[in-house]
Design an enzyme around this catalytic site. Structure first.
Site, short mmCIF file in Angstrom:
data_model
loop_
_atom_site.label_atom_id
_atom_site.label_comp_id
_atom_site.label_asym_id
_atom_site.label_seq_id
_atom_site.Cartn_x
_atom_site.Cartn_y
_atom_site.Cartn_z
N GLU A 19 -34.72 -27.15 18.90
CA GLU A 19 -34.67 -28.61 19.73
C GLU A 19 -33.52 -29.22 19.32
O GLU A 19 -32.97 -29.95 20.23
CB GLU A 19 -35.89 -29.17 19.02
CG GLU A 19 -37.37 -28.37 19.78
CD GLU A 19 -37.71 -27.34 19.07
OE1 GLU A 19 -37.25 -26.92 18.03
OE2 GLU A 19 -38.86 -27.06 19.62
N HIS B 231 -49.92 -31.17 17.68
CA HIS B 231 -49.68 -31.18 18.91
C HIS B 231 -50.06 -32.36 19.92
O HIS B 231 -50.43 -32.53 21.08
CB HIS B 231 -50.15 -29.93 19.87
CG HIS B 231 -49.39 -28.54 19.46
ND1 HIS B 231 -49.37 -27.75 18.30
CD2 HIS B 231 -48.56 -27.88 20.37
CE1 HIS B 231 -48.61 -26.86 18.50
NE2 HIS B 231 -48.22 -26.99 19.86
#
Lengths: 325, 368, 337
Positions: free
Chosen positions: A59, A128
């Site tokens: 990322e 999440h």
């Protein structure tokens, strides 16, 4: 035209890829897989692997590469799968994307768009499901958008791509399947103004993103009790459209902020503080906040439901702001 | 266990009363209270009123400080009842908490409005979240924040407007020979000083009260769509205030008082009304109103009913008029009595009979 | 080893470097040295604030590598980047003024010593989060690839950065996507105060390129000619192949990590030993042995550099302060751009 939020974002991506050769997509599983939420489904086949780039699970580096590519004259659209994963790229976003224009004395600009999914409601538990929009909204040098409607899903991306600075777009994951009508010629929308999604007299419910639908449902319920709730969709979380916010609350005299983020140190607190600063003498009740309970989002459905703002808790919070009847 | 601590609340002193300001506490915590004691003085839209307790006990705590305006029903004080046989004495823990009265919460908008309109927030009762004062509360109070005469005017206006709006009035009048009553009174008053003299007004009150015993539909309150006959007869007596306006305190059990007692009560009421020392029950208990404007020189008074009452009797002046007695015209002291009545509760036929009964009673004053 | 044979060993000095070219290199290194000595003095005098990380001892790395670049190539550097900026031609006055926080600074007083930028020279700045510049360099190279420009992006970083995930992610991504990045590790043996052997299980940094399929080389970072030679070959390969390369320059800083550092983690002897290989002394010795640097030529060079440094200080001293009212101007790009 009948469409979904997902298709609206995809249409915006396709349109950008078609019209601007500088635009390319980059992120985890945006290509072959079709996007974790299937937003970019089909675009690899249409535009090829140079412009729809599957990135490794790095990322920080693919976001940083987006920054570098923007410096190099491109218009990258980087997808980070969820806001939780974006923490691995926080250094690049906060320390580089947001600062380079300033630190270089105005020499550099970073026209980068970062999209990410956010929010709870799908039993995905504590890694999440979080809503960390306010972390980004805290940072000067980036813009933060939260499209909550089909028009904004379609229109915010092209507008963001016209900006010379980094923009973070939060798409609430529960919205992707939302269906509705979208004008055939729908396109770029303005980004500066909050939107009154429902007019009302008795209080202003301020919200954004995935909570908008719940707040509108709550407003409909309140209307049956003869409580007239105005619903304000912030749309832009940074900068906040303070003028619209304050004008609405001056009219209704009461404000309830509904935010899926946590209350402590959150956006709802920021909105509340703005109202204290600019609408204090127009308030007829303390500004109320309805946020997610102060815990990591749990997995079990009844626990997750209980943790999040819901239509009935919004109704109750609104009612509590009004004089007893 | 029976609750031994009672809340003493702001009484409702009239159908139109919404709030009162506590002017003065006349009892202090620790004082013994007997039923009927005057505990405090309250300022209302209609003037200052003494309020009484209906419990025997000890004043344990005052909850509303002097100067504060609170709505009807607000707990003003805690009274610890004296334990009856078999009741345990209160333990300290059972006593109500004695925290100081919390600081009144006022919304910023309400505070701003109050400053702009000169409204004393201490006189405003909050209806917002948590009892806070909201803008609407200040706006409501703004109308009552003027001088007491203006406030009274407004209250009378509200009551009378409501009366004329809601009550279908009918009126019947009759001229009554007051000769027997005048003669009887002069006989009665011959050896009395001015302060002890009986006045014609007391005689009229008594006659009305006695007549009402036979006309319960006129001694009623109109409550929620129906006339409710009142078990006792408390005739309200309209008293003009020097600063303007009027009050109509009730003479309790008018029909059961003798004339001397009635006269004392009338004098006391007039005196206290003008001092602003009426009791709450006197303002709220009237079952009919009598108004007499004879002293102002009018011939007849056609009045407006004071809700929730359903009738009002107006007396004009007593004047010498040509009167036919036994076929001969002769001067007699005549008064015109006019009944204003609520057509929902009674009809003109009964109203006429009622006036006839009043007339009849006045012909035999010695029996009143 | 899968590394390209050409770069598998320390690259030997460029045999054909002319005396004039070597004097140019000496001038650049001398400028960096004198400029930084002056900066240290001005820091002590309170004229320069914030952090000041000096490059003294490492001048050969920036000087040699940047020789290999064209004006179209890009540079991403670290917070110890005065040398790179000067070697790239960023005016000394603009750098000094930046350290003074003045309006005529190369970042208009927004960056200071750690954040020098000059977009006209494609000098993309000093990055002060260790490892933070590597992904940016990868992105600059990605843009060049997508636009089909045959450019090289050079990314400087220290030995400390190889412990960061971004180093590994960036090497992987640049190799995977075949991006023209020249990664230059300035291995001065210390990540701030932590010696290489104390933070790396594999202290041979050049070997870290191997698993990513990236060619690499190590070079004597005190020998500017060796650095230049290695950098030229590396840059040429990167440009030609559009593939990344890792060049490790083994060097040493003579001063502490920053001005406020008692240097407790190194011995005096170690420092003195490295100073024997001072890159300026090495080059001067070579020129003198060739008879290419008479004493008066050296003295003239010294005077020239001193004059430039003095001019830079004067420029900084004369610089205006940025108006506080304009403080927010550079947070976002003005719409008109």
């Amino acid at each position: 035209m009948k469409t979904t939020y997902r298709e609206a974002v995809r249409a915006a991506l396709r349109d950008a890829l078609e019209t601007d050769p500088r635009v390319f997509l980059m992120g985890e599983d945006v290509g072959r897989y079709g996007g974790a939420y299937a937003v970019s489904h089909g675009l690899l086949e249409e535009f090829g692997p140079e412009r729809v780039r599957d990135a490794p699970l790095s990322e920080s580096t693919f976001v940083g590469a987006g920054i570098g590519a923007a410096l190099g004259g491109m218009r990258p659209v980087v997808e980070v799968m969820t806001v939780n994963f974006s923490l691995l790229a926080l250094d690049q976003i906060v320390n580089n994307a947001a600062t380079l224009h300033h630190m270089s004395g105005g020499q550099l600009s970073v026209p980068l768009v970062i999209r990410m999914a956010t929010g709870a409601g799908r039993q995905l538990a504590a890694q999440h499901s979080h809503s960390l929009e306010c972390w980004y909204a805290h940072i000067p040098g980036i813009r933060v958008l939260a499209p909550a409607t089909l028009e904004d899903a379609r229109g915010m991306l092209p507008s963001a791509l016209r900006l010379p600075d980094p923009v973070v777009i939060f798409e609430h994951a529960s919205l992707y399947g939302m269906e509705g009508d979208l004008a055939d010629d729908a396109g770029a929308v303005e980004l500066d103004r909050a939107a009154v999604r429902r007019e009302g007299r008795d209080l202003t419910c301020i919200t954004y993103g995935g909570s908008l639908g719940k707040v509108l449902a709550a407003a409909a319920e309140l209307a049956r009790e003869d409580i007239s709730a105005e619903v304000l969709d912030l749309r832009s979380l940074r900068p906040l459209d303070v003028a619209t916010l304050v004008a609405s609350v001056r009219r209704t005299r009461r404000a309830l902020v509904v935010d899926e983020g946590w209350k402590t140190g959150g956006l709802a607190g920021e909105v509340s503080a703005v109202l204290m600063e600019q609408a204090f003498y127009d308030l007829d009740a303390p500004v109320a906040r309805l946020c997610t309970a102060e815990l990591p989002i749990p997995y079990a459905k009844q626990l997750e439901d209980a943790a999040l703002p819901r239509v009935e808790t919004i109704v109750a919070a609104a009612r509590a702001l009004l004089p007893a009847r | 266990m029976t609750e031994l601590v009672e809340q003493f609340r702001m009484p409702s002193l009239g159908a139109d009363m919404q709030a009162g300001r506590l002017v003065q506490w006349l009892k202090a915590p620790g004082d013994r209270l007997r039923r009927g004691d005057i505990i405090a003085e309250v300022d209302t839209d209609k003037g200052a009123i003494e309020i009484e307790v209906f419990t025997d006990g000890v004043l344990s705590e005052i909850l509303v400080p002097e100067g504060e305006r609170v709505p009807v029903g607000t707990a003003l004080a805690l009274i610890r009842r004296e334990p009856a046989e078999g009741e345990a004495p209160p333990t300290p823990a059972a006593e109500a908490p004695s925290a100081a009265a919390p600081r009144q919460r006022v919304s910023p908008l309400a505070r701003r409005l109050a400053a702009e309109r000169g409204v004393d927030l201490a006189r405003v009762k909050g209806t917002g979240p948590g009892g806070s004062i909201s803008a609407a509360d200040v706006e409501a109070a703004a109308g009552t924040a003027e001088d007491p005469a203006v406030r009274m005017r407004r209250a009378i206006g509200a009551a009378m407007a409501r009366s004329k709006r809601e009550i279908p009035h009918y009126y019947v009048s009759t001229a009554i020979d007051m000769g027997p009553a005048v003669e009887w009174l002069s006989e009665r008053n011959r050896d009395r000083g001015p302060a002890e003299r009986l006045l014609l007004g007391a005689v009229q009150l008594k006659a009305v009260a006695l007549a009402l015993r036979e006309f319960p539909e006129l001694n009623s309150w109109w409550v929620e769509g129906a006339a409710v006959a009142k078990p006792a007869i408390h005739v309200g007596m309209a008293i003009a205030m020097r600063q303007g306006g009027l009050v109509a305190p009730a003479v309790h059990d008018t029909d059961r008082r003798d004339l001397d007692e009635l006269m004392r009560m009338v004098r006391d009421l007039v005196d206290r009304a003008r001092r602003g020392a009426l009791r709450s029950s006197e303002l709220s208990d009237g079952t009919i109103t009598v108004t007499s404007l004879g002293e102002r020189g009018v011939d007849a008074v056609t009045g407006v009913i004071y809700p929730p009452q359903v009738a009002l009797v107006g007396f004009g002046r007593v004047a010498q008029r040509p009167w036919v007695v036994d076929g001969r015209i002769t001067p007699r002291p005549i008064v015109t009595a006019t009944l204003s009545a609520d057509h929902r509760a009674s009809d003109g036929h009964r109203g006429g009979l009622f006036l006839a009964r009043v007339e009849q009673l006045l012909q035999e004053p010695g029996k009143l | 080893m899968t590394t390209d044979a050409t770069f598998s060993a320390a690259v030997s000095p460029a045999e054909g470097a002319t005396a004039a070219h070597q004097i140019d290199l000496l001038r650049t290194m001398l400028l960096i040295r004198r400029f930084e000595e002056k900066a240290a003095e001005l820091y002590s005098a309170g004229k320069i604030r914030g952090f000041l990380h000096l490059y003294i001892g490492e001048e050969a790395v920036a000087t040699g590598v940047i020789q290999a670049l064209t004006p179209e190539d890009a540079i991403v550097a670290t917070y110890r980047e005065h040398g790179q900026a000067l070697a790239r031609g960023v005016p000394a006055g603009a750098i000094m003024a930046e350290m003074y926080g003045r309006a005529n600074g190369c970042s208009r007083g927004r960056g200071g010593s750690m954040h020098l930028f000059d977009v006209t020279r494609r000098f993309y700045g000093g990055y002060a989060i260790v490892g933070g510049g590597l992904p940016v360099a990868v992105g600059l190279a990605l843009a060049d690839r997508l636009r089909q420009r045959r450019r090289v992006t050079v990314c400087f970083f220290g030995d400390g950065a190889v412990a960061e995930g971004e180093f590994h992610e960036s090497l992987n991504l640049a190799a995977l996507w075949e991006l023209p990045v020249l990664f230059v590790c300035e291995n001065n043996l210390y990540a701030m105060g932590t010696a290489l052997g104390r933070h790396q299980s594999q202290p041979d940094i050049a070997r870290k390129a191997e698993p990513y399929g990236v060619t690499s080389a190590s070079v004597d970072g005190m020998d500017v000619l060796a650095v230049e030679s290695a950098a030229r070959q590396a840059a040429e390969s990167v440009r030609r192949e559009s593939r990344p390369h890792l060049l490790e320059a083994r060097t040493y800083r003579f001063r502490a990590h920053s001005m406020y550092d008692p240097d407790l983690y190194r011995t005096r002897e170690e420092i003195e030993r490295w100073k024997l290989r001072d890159p300026l002394i090495l080059l001067r010795g070579r020129l003198e042995s060739q008879g290419a640097l008479p004493a008066e030529r050296l003295a003239a060079l010294e005077r020239e550099v001193d004059t430039r440094v003095a001019a830079a200080v004067a420029e900084a001293e004369a610089g205006e302060l940025e108006p506080v009212e304009g403080m927010l101007d550079d947070v976002h790009t003005p719409p008109a751009r």
